[in-house]
Design a protein around this motif. Sequence first.
Motif: not given
Length: 447
Positions: A388-395, A429-439, A441-447
């Motif tokens: 939900f957070a990713l699909s709605t862009g709730r930063t 893998g699926r959410i990386r493909e769909v929401f890979g542009g949510r930089w 978010f992914w920066s938080l994951v990779e910390r």
Amino acid sequence: MAAKRTLNAKNLEGLGAAVLAELLIEVSAGSAVMQRRLRLALAAAEGAGGAAQEVRKRLAALARATTFVDSRKRKALVVELEAQHQAIAGPVAAVDPPLALELLLRFLELADGVLDRCSDSTGIVIGLFQRAVVDVGPLASAAAVPAEALAEQLLELVFENGHGQFDDLIPAVADALGDPGLRLLEQGCRERGACDGHPALLQIAECLGDVDGYVAQFDAKQLAWPPTAADVASHLLQAGRIQQALAVLDGAARAAAAWHSPEWDDTRIVVLEALGRNDEAQQLRWACFAKTLSASHLRQHLKRLAAFEDVEAEERAFAVAEHHPMRLLALDFLVRWPAVARAGRLVLAHGPDDWDGEAFAILAPAAERLSAEQPLAATVLLRSMLVFALSTGRTKRYRHAAEHLVSCELLAARIDDWQGVERHESFVGRIREVFGGRWSFWSLVER
């Protein structure tokens, strides 16, 4: 040695008056609020008259002020108001109660103006005025103010209650007014345009113990509204007029059936029990639970059952919850009861897309509670919030979403049977493909 350097009153007293005076002068330099507090303390040392004069001066200045007080300036305003209140209720009241009452009423008259020009999201400013209201009754009694004069003085405050700061004023001064003063206040309220049902008139009737006067302020149409019927029935019940209370509730029964009214339900249960109609009270408790999944109604229902009957009834309650049309309500109930295995089964009985990922207040604590015993169910809930957070862009939710993904990875190591739910690696893998542009978010994951 360290204990002697701790900042407390005893250690500071050891510095001596001269050193403390120098420190206070230094600390107060550039602080108008601190300087005013020191002047007030000096005035109080001269006696009630000096303190009263200083308080009058500050109250007049506060009354004239028009500047908006934002959250940054709010603390200074609170310190200022608290200092004036303490001076009134302390040194002035101890020596001259009539003077203290006059100043306190003037202090309270500031409330609407101060609250109109103040950011009070924390409620600290209105709380200060609400606490000051409690002092009015004791001060009025100590000052021996005639009931007529006190009623006239309070009348202005009753109608200057724009923020609800004086909601408790009448109960606070009821003893000081006495029945004659309350009647005079009632007369004054009606002369100012207050009609039946006005909060002040209802409070006056309550303080007088005038149940008939309270009930008479509502017409038949108003009594057909369940919350109003419940309120009136409660007063009748307290007066021992149980049958009349039931009749009032019966008059709102049709509306209560159409609209959820917990006040009406709870009052009716109490009235039925007062009449000895315990079976009907139990039936209503169960009906309330079946409709709203109210844990309190179920607990009260089970508490009154014979031994061993409660276990069977609890099982029926779980079945009701699992088939309730409002899944989120059912999940919340089962988690809080707690019936964790049932909650997990409920989650998995529906697809991952069936859970509203926006319902953070319910899903987050549910996922946390389920994670120990039901890791797969917890994963489903965490994924719904994440997607939900990713699909709605709730930063603003990305930090939580990143934590959810980490939790899903930890839970995945404990899941042997995925029961048709997408495995963790595939999901990532699926959410990386769909929401890979949510930089972000992914920066938080990779910390």
